[in-house]
Enzyme design. Structure first.
Site, PDB file in Angstrom:
ATOM      1  N   HIS B  39     -24.577  14.103  29.025  1.00 52.98           N
ATOM      2  CA  HIS B  39     -24.233  13.807  29.970  1.00 52.98           C
ATOM      3  C   HIS B  39     -22.956  14.003  30.076  1.00 52.98           C
ATOM      4  O   HIS B  39     -21.797  14.538  31.368  1.00 52.98           O
ATOM      5  CB  HIS B  39     -24.504  12.306  31.023  1.00 52.98           C
ATOM      6  CG  HIS B  39     -25.381  12.364  31.878  1.00 52.98           C
ATOM      7  ND1 HIS B  39     -26.865  12.126  31.082  1.00 52.98           N
ATOM      8  CD2 HIS B  39     -25.462  12.412  33.266  1.00 52.98           C
ATOM      9  CE1 HIS B  39     -27.304  12.166  32.440  1.00 52.98           C
ATOM     10  NE2 HIS B  39     -27.204  12.093  33.457  1.00 52.98           N
ATOM     11  N   LYS B 104     -32.707   2.433  34.176  1.00 52.95           N
ATOM     12  CA  LYS B 104     -32.734   0.742  35.080  1.00 52.95           C
ATOM     13  C   LYS B 104     -31.911   0.127  35.613  1.00 52.95           C
ATOM     14  O   LYS B 104     -31.041   0.444  35.233  1.00 52.95           O
ATOM     15  CB  LYS B 104     -33.937  -0.010  33.902  1.00 52.95           C
ATOM     16  CG  LYS B 104     -32.934   0.387  32.393  1.00 52.95           C
ATOM     17  CD  LYS B 104     -34.320  -0.799  31.239  1.00 52.95           C
ATOM     18  CE  LYS B 104     -33.482  -1.230  30.248  1.00 52.95           C
ATOM     19  NZ  LYS B 104     -32.551  -2.519  29.595  1.00 52.95           N
TER      20      LYS B 104
HETATM   21  S1  SF4 Z   1     -37.877  -3.628  26.835  1.00 52.20           S
HETATM   22 FE1  SF4 Z   1     -35.886  -4.918  25.432  1.00 52.20          FE
HETATM   23  S2  SF4 Z   1     -35.924  -3.674  23.637  1.00 52.20           S
HETATM   24 FE2  SF4 Z   1     -36.809  -2.211  25.274  1.00 52.20          FE
HETATM   25  S3  SF4 Z   1     -35.313  -1.183  27.075  1.00 52.20           S
HETATM   26 FE3  SF4 Z   1     -35.698  -3.648  27.718  1.00 52.20          FE
HETATM   27  S4  SF4 Z   1     -34.048  -4.798  26.716  1.00 52.20           S
HETATM   28 FE4  SF4 Z   1     -34.159  -2.638  25.642  1.00 52.20          FE
END
Ligand code: SF4
Lengths: 279, 185
Positions: B39, B104
């Site tokens: 980016h 996310k």
């Molecule tokens: S599940 Fe756990 S290790 Fe995987 S991206 Fe999410 S916080 Fe990080």
């Protein structure tokens, strides 16, 4: 004295790194099932189903559950009757991590804090060794992802804050973490000891299998009270709303200084990975 | 739960306008990967008035840093990474025609405003569902910045990649609304 060649430790650590990252524990899968029974959000339910399916694929195809295959945190319980030969304990563990992350096609996520240059082999490992009676070695590998670790905190409360102070801080921490630690989470809590010991207690508490009660009835009660409050927050799976913000709260406690009241909160994501072996 | 909606890339403004928060989407077609370092480079190119290594008009960028692919695997485990680290760069890319981002975690107000103004959406993929998401990637090739290793920009061909609309063009935010809906006391 029982003699053990450290080569065996390297081999075991290698295998544990791969196994922990690809094979989610039955206890976690069962916790997903229990959560699905209670989840009110249709979207939350879909996400929980996805997590179960993800774990199934990872196990069957021997691929990582999550792309963040974490920092290799290694707990060692070393029997004092064991005589290690062929090299150093830590060196053998580091080599095991190196091989595991290479052979298991795991992501190397460790870098220099300033330059951010990757160390290239996921070392160093974080090694916690305890010497215990006996002639065995128990090794636990618990890869820890960055997303959930970043949401963790240590705080030195004042004794007058009491149990209420603990509840408030833990719930607030989960609230502020929102979707970042990939909920549903497991909340590890360390109470007492010193600044660094509280953090270690919190981390260690996460090794307890989900669904197993805290042996201390007072802490068991406190765990369920905090969990109830957390799951009223509404954050839900992936932070998109719902009942299942956390699957469990785990507490470990020890005495502290008369002037202090240390508290640590170590947030663990649903990719609750740890595997152990006894040599 | 209603059935997920199939969406084919590239996306037009009209495609994007139909999407609303909470919709489950199955993405099909081409998407691009990119995270922190990539980016920064795209952003610098735009600032210098130069061309990007790929046309981002109507495209989707997936914030992901996969595990290395095993022999025989198209792509390693590939769940989303946390998006806020891309917030500084996203508004300019959206202004230049980017229609979607997959990641996310919550976006900044500036990113949400850019999405509203230039009609783009933000999707969440399930964090940690790396094994499942990888299976929906049918082809992968590096298009730029090979030196960045797992962070290189890749062109992915995806089939039914499952995501959820978190920010739509009307300024809604599922992270805020979802939590509010299920909060007790
Ligand atoms: S599940 Fe756990 S290790 Fe995987 S991206 Fe999410 S916080 Fe990080």
């Amino acid at each position: 004295m029982r003699e053990i060649n450290v080569k065996l430790i390297t081999e075991k650590v290698r295998d544990l790194c791969i196994k922990a990252n690809t094979d989610l524990g039955e206890d976690v899968l069962q916790a997903f099932d229990r959560a699905m029974e209670k989840e009110e959000s249709p979207l939350g339910l879909e996400i929980l189903k996805e997590l179960k399916e993800n774990a199934r694929i990872a196990r069957e195809e021997n691929v990582p559950i999550c792309q963040d295959t974490g920092f290799a945190v290694v707990f060692v319980e070393l029997g004092q009757e064991v005589h290690l030969v062929g090299g150093s304990l830590n060196g053998a563990i580091e080599e095991g991590v190196r091989q595991g992350y290479r052979d298991g096609y795991l992501r190397k996520s460790i870098c220099h804090p300033f330059s951010r240059l990757n160390t290239g082999d996921n070392t160093p490992a974080i090694i916690h060794t305890e010497v215990i009676p006996g002639d065995k070695i128990k090794i636990t590998v618990a890869p820890k992802g960055g997303g959930s670790e970043n949401m963790s905190r240590v705080v030195m409360l004042t004794p007058s804050d009491g149990v209420e102070g603990i509840k408030k801080f833990v719930v607030q921490r989960v609230k502020e973490s929102g979707s970042n630690p990939c909920p549903p989470t497991i909340v590890g809590v360390g109470i007492g000891g010193t600044f660094e010991q509280a953090a270690l207690l919190a981390k260690r508490s996460l090794l307890r299998p989900l669904g197993n009660k805290n042996p201390d009835p007072e802490l068991d009660q406190l765990e369920s009270e905090i969990l109830t409050e957390i799951n009223k927050l509404g954050i839900g799976p992936q932070g998109l709303g719902g009942r299942t913000t956390s699957l469990a709260v785990h507490i470990l406690m020890m005495p502290c200084h008369i002037a202090s009241f240390p508290l640590a909160v170590n947030i663990q994501c649903h990719a609750q990975r740890h595997k152990e072996v006894v040599i | 739960m209603t059935q997920p909606i199939r969406l084919k890339t590239p996306l037009s403004g009209a495609d994007v306008e139909l999407l609303k928060v909470g919709d489950r989407i199955l993405i099909n077609g081409i998407i691009y990967t990119g995270r922190d370092a990539a980016h920064q480079r795209l952003f610098d190119l735009l600032k210098e008035g130069r061309d990007l290594p790929m046309d981002i008009k109507g495209q989707i960028i997936y914030y992901v840093g996969p595990t290395p692919a095993k022999p025989g695997q198209v792509f390693g485990s590939a769940g989303p990474t946390t998006s806020y680290r891309m917030d500084a760069y996203a508004p300019l890319l959206i202004e230049r025609g980017l229609k979607g981002m997959i990641g996310k975690g919550m976006r900044s107000d500036a990113v949400k405003e850019a999405m509203r103004k230039h009609k783009a959406v933000y999707f969440a993929a399930t964090g940690g569902a790396g094994a499942l998401l990888a299976k929906r990637i049918k082809k992968a090739e590096i298009v730029a910045y090979e030196d960045l290793g797992p962070e290189a920009i890749r062109r992915l061909e995806v089939e039914d990649l499952p995501v959820i609309v978190v920010n739509d063009v009307r300024g809604n935010d599922l992270y805020i609304e979802g939590e509010r809906r299920y909060r007790k006391g």
